[in-house]
Structures are given as C-alpha cells and as structure tokens.
Design a protein around this motif. Structure first.
Motif, mmCIF file in Angstrom:
data_model
loop_
_atom_site.group_PDB
_atom_site.id
_atom_site.type_symbol
_atom_site.label_atom_id
_atom_site.label_comp_id
_atom_site.label_asym_id
_atom_site.label_seq_id
_atom_site.Cartn_x
_atom_site.Cartn_y
_atom_site.Cartn_z
ATOM 1 N N LEU A 113 -14.623 88.744 29.085
ATOM 2 C CA LEU A 113 -14.843 90.161 28.816
ATOM 3 C C LEU A 113 -13.847 90.694 27.786
ATOM 4 O O LEU A 113 -14.209 91.445 26.879
ATOM 5 N N GLY A 143 -3.865 77.053 35.842
ATOM 6 C CA GLY A 143 -5.286 77.269 36.078
ATOM 7 C C GLY A 143 -5.825 78.417 35.235
ATOM 8 O O GLY A 143 -6.657 79.200 35.687
ATOM 9 N N SER A 203 -5.376 89.316 43.904
ATOM 10 C CA SER A 203 -6.071 88.563 42.864
ATOM 11 C C SER A 203 -5.088 88.240 41.739
ATOM 12 O O SER A 203 -4.821 89.044 40.868
ATOM 13 N N GLU A 204 -4.546 87.055 41.808
ATOM 14 C CA GLU A 204 -3.531 86.645 40.848
ATOM 15 C C GLU A 204 -4.181 86.191 39.556
ATOM 16 O O GLU A 204 -4.423 85.012 39.349
ATOM 17 N N LYS A 205 -4.414 87.146 38.686
ATOM 18 C CA LYS A 205 -5.035 86.807 37.410
ATOM 19 C C LYS A 205 -3.994 86.125 36.518
ATOM 20 O O LYS A 205 -2.880 86.610 36.382
ATOM 21 N N ARG A 251 -7.904 80.413 32.425
ATOM 22 C CA ARG A 251 -9.150 80.374 31.657
ATOM 23 C C ARG A 251 -9.279 81.707 30.948
ATOM 24 O O ARG A 251 -9.028 82.752 31.545
ATOM 25 N N PRO A 252 -9.694 81.671 29.699
ATOM 26 C CA PRO A 252 -9.776 82.923 28.945
ATOM 27 C C PRO A 252 -10.747 83.895 29.601
ATOM 28 O O PRO A 252 -11.767 83.491 30.146
ATOM 29 N N ASN A 253 -10.435 85.142 29.525
ATOM 30 C CA ASN A 253 -11.263 86.212 30.073
ATOM 31 C C ASN A 253 -12.362 86.564 29.073
ATOM 32 O O ASN A 253 -12.105 87.119 28.007
#
Lengths: 338, 338
Positions: free
Chosen positions: B53, B47, B2-4, B49-51
DNA sequence: GCGCGCTTTGCAAGCGATTGCAAGGTCAAT
DNA sequence: ATTGACCTTGCAATCGCTTGCAAAGCGCGC
C-alpha cells in the motif's frame, strides 16, 4: 492525464483547511454545518473521493479482506464467495481473492502476499493453514477465520457445520431406509470436513449395528469419485446405498451409476450427498443431502471476522448444525416425514 | 501488538540507508552485491516484506485489479473468475472483487468504490458501463476491459466471442439437422451478447430460407427460461428445435422438456446452447453448444488490460471465434463430421 | 598522482490522507 | 464586560515507501 483530485484541492476550492476536508469525510469528524456544506459543494464539483490507500496507510486499516480459496469447481464455493463478498461489501469492506492449491505449501506464499497487501483480515475457504503462517498472522495482528474447515488451533477462528452430526444423520437415514450394504465415498481425509463426516457416518452405522461394506477417499475430486464408483459398483454384490462426501462428487457418482452402469436411483442404489448445492435441487438429480446452511455460515464468518477486527475479541470456533434435505435420490425410511 | 517491520528497521540492522533497502526490493534498483547481501540477511531475520500500500501511494500503482461481476450462478463465470484471477496473480496483480446487479445504476456506485481503492485497471464481467463512468475512468487514467460483453465506445476495451457468427453456426446446425419448426429462447436483449447471438441466428435462418416460429427473451435467468419453455412447448404444434441464449438456461430448458413435458431430446426436440460450461459435458446433459474458449478469452483480457496499464496502448476490441461443440442434445445434420 | 566516467549510496521531498494539539470562536452564566 | 466550557479549525507530524539529485567511491588510463 490522470487528474487525481486530492483533499487539498477540495480544501482550496472550499476555502478551508485540508484537515477540514478530511474531517468531513471521516464519520464522527467534528465539522460545523457551514464548513460541511462548503466542503460538500467543492467535493462534488471536483468529483473528489477520499483515497482509500492513503487512509489505510495512516489509519492502519485497509478495509480489505483477503480471501484464500482453492477452487471454484465445486458449486458450493462460488455461492459462498458471492455471499461472503456481498456481505462484506455491505459493511464497507472489499474482498481481495487469492487462489491457492489445496496444500499447506502452496498456501504459504499466497498468504505472504496477502500480508503484503495489509489486509485487515483473512478468510480461508476450504484451505488449511500451517502453524508458521498462523504465527505470522497472529504476530501481525491479523485475524483469520476458516470457512468450512476446522483446525485444532485456538488462535484460529472457524465456521463449519457439525460434520460429525451430519455423518450420523446420513447413517440414520440410510439404515432407516432399510439398506443392507452401505458404502461410503468419502471426502478428502486430509481435511477436517472429510474426516468428520466419515467419522460421524461410521459411528452412526455402528450405533445401529451396521458396518460399511466399502469405503474409499475420493478427495473431493469429481473424476476420482467417478472412478471409485465405477469399480465399487461393478461387482455382483454391489452396495445398495452410498453416502458421498459432498454433493459435487455425489452428482458425479449418480452420473456413473445411471449412465454407465445402468442402475436406477434410488431403486437399485440410494445416494446421499453433503452440502445442498443448487444443482442438487435440479430435476435431473433430486439429490437427497445434508444441507449446509450457507447463509448462516456466511453471516457467522463475517460477524466473527469483523468483530475480531473492530473489537479485540477472542477467536471463535463456530459450529452450525446442518439438516437433512430429503429429495428423491435415496429411499426414504417408512414413516419418515421430516 | 502488531509488530510491523518497516524498511527503516531493516536498514538499521543492515547498517545501510533506508533507500538502499527500498532499492533492494525494487526490481532494477541499483545496489551493489555487498549491500544486497546485507539487506537480504537483515530482511530475512526480521521477516520484512515491503508494504504494497505504501508503495502504491508513491508509485501510483496498486497492483490491484478491480473485477466487477454480476453473478456467479451461471457456471461460466466462476470459471472465468478463477482463470482471470490466477492469470493476474501470476503477473503479480491481485483481484479485488465487486458484486453488482446487472443494471447500469447499480454498477455506478460499485465502480466509484473501485476508484476509491486506486485500482490499476478494471475488468467488468458481463456488466455494462455507463458513459458517465467511462468518462470518470478515462479521466482517472484507469483502463477498463469488458469481459464477455461489448459496448460501442472506443474508449473501452472488450473481449467477446463472435456472437453473431455463433448465432449463425447455431442456425446452420439446426437447419442442417432437418428441423422445420425452429424456436429461440434468447439471452438478454439488453446485452450485446444476447442481441448478437439472436441477430446471427435470425440472419442465419433467413439466409437458409427459414424463420423462427417463436422467440422469447429469457434474460439469462434460469427460472424465466424454464417458464418460457413450459409455455412454448406445451402447444400442439410445438417447435422441434430450440436455440437457447446460453448453456445455463439451456440446461434449465432441457430439464423442463424432459421432466415436465416428457419430451425426448433430441428425438422430439433438439436443444442448442451457448458457452460450453463444464456441466454441458456431463452425461446427463450432453448439450450441443457453441463453445466460448474461456482460456483464450482470459488471456486476451489480461493481456489487453496489462498492456494498457504498463504501456499506454489504445483500447482494443477483441473478437474471438467460437466453435461448435457437438454432443447429443441436437440432431446432427447428415454427413456432419466436424 | 590526477582526472574522468560510472556505479553506488544517502539525503530529503513527496504520495494523500489522519489526528493530537493548541489556538480561535461562540455562547451562556456570572 | 468577563469567564469558562465546549465546539471548530488549522498546523504539522506521521504512516512506509519511492525516487531525483548530488556526493561519495571506484577503477583505470595517462
């Protein structure tokens, strides 16, 4: 005002380290009986509960499942939503709902937002997903399972009933009932469910040497189904049986046939639905239908999703078999007892 | 796997500081055109997008609203859920659903979990909240608004229709229709909605010099309503009109009257409901009912909740007026045109 | 060319938890 | 008494972001 209680405060009051508190609240954390007792006491006194979001940040698991759904008008979906949510709740997950329209373009931004919330998994109910999106989810390592909708993509899990077989059952039952002019008001042909039911139905008829006398796509829309029923059944040589793509539309069709066209069901026309929504069993309708076992579908969906989240299993495409639920809206074949 | 993508990576690629990236994604953040452009480009390429959480952790706002709901069988609630969720979605909030039973004991743990998720606000749909819970929420600074349920607690907001007035309308209509033996199958008397409707109905009858000939609490349950209808209408001197606590039960009552007891509506018995669910308008039922304007209720709920979250307004108890929706299930008073 | 105000920027301190690591304790075996 | 195995515990880094603060940059009037 908002007096947040943190693990640190609990730690102080209990006279232990903050990690100890964390460990106490982590299943499998290593804490002695003595510390556990102290932490428990302090936590209770302070009314402390771990912050799920903070936990999510570091552990990478939010315990949130995103549910994308298009609409709740069709009574099948409220039921599914409730069961899905309750099943997940029992396993300590919660559902974050997102409403979308039933087009891939509208689903796109919705799933984007889902990803923003760091959901652990996604369930789409009766909604299709674009390739681009599938890639993003796969890349982010977020499993997707489609509920009551299939798609030709090995990366996506799905849970559906065997719609082709269901369509065949419908064909068998209507032909067996001695109907001569069989029509079909189809579910949306843009969805696998709609297409497969139609496909099975057509095949089933053909195998028995029959052919549909009319067919129209009502796109799972109540009004459109009514409209189609109106024209389809107003001619002189109207059909004597109709298989409708789902119950929600079938009920609408029944209303038109009986109240607008003055036809009697099943004497003039037999009506067959798909789903077995609660309403189908109400005395007014008594709709004969192909039953989708929601409970089993929900269990399969939840199991598949959580297995993929917790283990790292491959995507699964699950096919559950439906069954014919006989009531009074369709003439029953002679000697048919099942 | 999962490439965050994080803001730091974007910052590096854009050649700016991580704060700059954060500021770009914060409405009202101070960034020059030049940096904005660089960040935008880098973010798109990656790509990013702010997290949500992570943002929630530091800002204290999760943009999650907890919705507690008891059951979706009554068709009024799926509708409400969909509208609430869509309205919130439009304002950039998402709904986390929690199913509870309809008892304060069962609501307790559910709201606990809600708080664990750091929701910004809570909507309870047709569910009561204990004092203890109210305190916790108030202490945590989390506003609660009760949808379609009242409670005598100034700390709780609520949005209901004027159920007393609604009950009176029902009384007026039935008396005006010339009914002599008026009965009532009540909504759950443990809930304000049920009590108020009954209260208004009783008062309304009394004011017109009438009295109920029978009344029974069906607790908003379809089967119980059916059961009650069965006994209530099987005697010789059966009622000639009945006001039912909500549409969901009223439909059940109609089914019993027509299909089990062979009575004709409204010739033998007039039936009046409450809510105006979509089904009430279906040709089979054509239920005359007191309409609850869901759209306005939803708007009021969302506005109240968000006002309280964003500003720091006082709790509000909002009363929306319902209206009589005349269809065919009840004899219409002479000269009644409205 | 200098100083003043305003905007833009980066640094670094959190938010509330989890978790690897190493230190401290306990206890049984020697 | 000493050693080693094992369980507990605390320290401190970390998750990905927001935001206060102070430094830097800029434009402009003198």
């Amino acid at each position: 005002m908002s007096e947040k209680v943190t693990s640190l405060q609990v730690a102080e009051r209990a006279g232990v380290s903050q990690s100890a508190v964390s460990r106490y609240f982590t299943p499998g954390g290593s804490v002695s009986k003595a510390t556990a007792a102290k932490v428990k006491k302090a936590a209770e006194e302070l009314g402390y509960r771990p912050n799920v979001l903070a936990r999510a940040m570091v552990s990478g698991r939010s315990r949130i499942i995103g549910l994308v759904i298009a609409d709740l008008k069709n009574q099948f979906y409220p039921m599914a939503l409730e069961l899905l949510s309750r099943a997940l709740q029992e396993r300590d997950y919660q559902v974050l709902v997102f409403f979308a329209e039933n087009s891939t373009e509208s689903v796109e931004p919705v799933v984007q937002r889902l990803l923003d919330y760091q959901v652990d998994g996604i369930i789409t109910a009766s909604v299709a997903v674009s390739n681009h999106l599938t890639e993003r989810c796969t890349a982010a390592g977020i499993p997707v399972v489609m509920f009551n909708r299939g798609q030709d993509d090995a990366r996506l899990s799905s849970v559906t009933t065997d719609n082709v077989a269901g369509g065949r059952m419908a064909a068998n039952f209507l032909v067996g009932g001695g109907h001569a002019r069989i029509a079909h008001i189809a579910g949306w042909q843009g969805a696998t469910t709609g297409r497969d039911r139609t496909l099975g139905f057509v095949e089933g008829l053909r195998d028995l040497g029959h052919e549909m006398v009319a067919m129209e796509d009502a796109m799972y829309d109540r009004d459109r189904a009514a409209e189609i029923a109106r024209t389809m059944f107003s001619g002189a040589d109207r059909p004597d049986a109709v298989f409708v793509g789902n119950d929600y539309m079938a009920l609408s069709v029944m209303d038109v046939l009986r109240f607008e066209l003055g036809l009697s069901i099943p004497d003039d026309v037999s009506v067959l639905g798909y789903d077995d929504v609660p309403l189908a069993d109400w005395p007014t309708y008594q709709l004969t239908t192909i039953r989708q076992p929601v409970n089993r579908m929900v269990t399969a969906t939840v199991d598949t999703l959580l297995d993929r989240i917790e283990g790292d299993i491959e995507p699964r495409q699950i096919l559950i078999s439906g069954s014919l639920k006989i009531r009074a809206s369709a003439r029953r074949p002679k000697g048919f007892t099942a």
